[in-house]
Enzyme design. Sequence first.
Site, PDB file in Angstrom:
ATOM      1  N   ILE A 192      18.730  58.223 -33.033  1.00  0.00           N
ATOM      2  CA  ILE A 192      19.864  57.333 -33.284  1.00  0.00           C
ATOM      3  C   ILE A 192      20.013  57.100 -34.786  1.00  0.00           C
ATOM      4  O   ILE A 192      19.037  56.807 -35.484  1.00  0.00           O
ATOM      5  CB  ILE A 192      19.676  55.986 -32.564  1.00  0.00           C
ATOM      6  CG1 ILE A 192      19.624  56.203 -31.049  1.00  0.00           C
ATOM      7  CG2 ILE A 192      20.789  55.018 -32.922  1.00  0.00           C
ATOM      8  CD1 ILE A 192      19.237  54.963 -30.274  1.00  0.00           C
ATOM      9  N   TYR A 201      10.209  40.593 -48.458  1.00  0.00           N
ATOM     10  CA  TYR A 201       9.237  41.590 -48.919  1.00  0.00           C
ATOM     11  C   TYR A 201       9.459  41.896 -50.399  1.00  0.00           C
ATOM     12  O   TYR A 201       8.523  41.840 -51.206  1.00  0.00           O
ATOM     13  CB  TYR A 201       9.366  42.864 -48.088  1.00  0.00           C
ATOM     14  CG  TYR A 201       8.492  43.995 -48.566  1.00  0.00           C
ATOM     15  CD1 TYR A 201       7.117  43.970 -48.354  1.00  0.00           C
ATOM     16  CD2 TYR A 201       9.036  45.102 -49.223  1.00  0.00           C
ATOM     17  CE1 TYR A 201       6.309  45.015 -48.781  1.00  0.00           C
ATOM     18  CE2 TYR A 201       8.241  46.153 -49.648  1.00  0.00           C
ATOM     19  CZ  TYR A 201       6.876  46.099 -49.424  1.00  0.00           C
ATOM     20  OH  TYR A 201       6.082  47.139 -49.855  1.00  0.00           O
TER      21      TYR A 201
END
Length: 321
Positions: free
Chosen positions: A210, A151
């Site tokens: 998380i 990217y």
Amino acid sequence: MDISGKKILVIGGAGFIGSHVVEELLKTDVGEVVIYDNFARGKKEYIKNSLEDDRCKLYPHGGDIREIDLLNDVMIGMDAVIHLAAMWLLHCKDFPRTAFDVNIQGTFNVLEACVKNNIKRLVYSSSASVYGDAIEVPMTESHPFNNRNFYGASKIAGEAMCRATYDRYGLNYVGLRYMNVYGPHQDQTAAYTGVVPIMLNKIDVNEPPIINGDGSQAYDFISVKDVARCNVLALQADVTDEFYNVGTGIQTTIKELCELILELKQSNLKVHYKPYTPEDARRMVQNRIGCAKKAKQDLQFECKYALKEGLIDLINWREHQ
């Protein structure tokens, strides 16, 4: 550039950032806004209100930046272009060939069409991913390119092509390097969604959020509404052949982010800390915070949304979906 009465093309205008850019443009005395989008990630519901404005139109024949003929057609008579269409970071990781076709070749197609149609101003969406791992904090626009993912590589290529097109053909452009953007219209459920929606999704189903590692990794979180406003300011600015960080300049750790989200959601859930996998450790970028001084000086851009305010805006939007 004076955009009063001008015709502006927004490529990727139905997407996460693009739909907000369209809304910001329609707050000005712009003459016409045309949305060009293939709806791979954008949604018509995001531009429904904008299309109620007579000055706003959706290009009817598709909207893929890989379609050269369509790009040339939609740019006829346009004064300026805001180019936001791209494959996102993790999508590029899994599909690098498509990332090349869309982010690199597609951007070249946009630049070529801009030159052919005598576009007076282009705003190109880049990313802080071009910087890779932080050598200095905050990162200024002169920070080295240490990127190591597809990217970021595609965005570096896009920046280089903008410079080359300016040098060869005189295309007036400015580029924006976004930090961690969050807010309404961000994909909340896809496999490639961002850290903020992932945390909110966990909390909404009463599961502990998380955090990989100890949560000390820090980033620069910026509201999409501020990003959209910066795009309009960049369009109106007199500078050319320059790139700017688009961020708050404020460092927020993942632990701090999570604690704030839990507070806003009035949740008693406890964070679950998870050791890094070797893959996570290899690709994790620590402490990417952008210096906001250059954008303030040249574009008169300053963030309006504090993180808490921006998260409240996002949470309220989610609850109405």
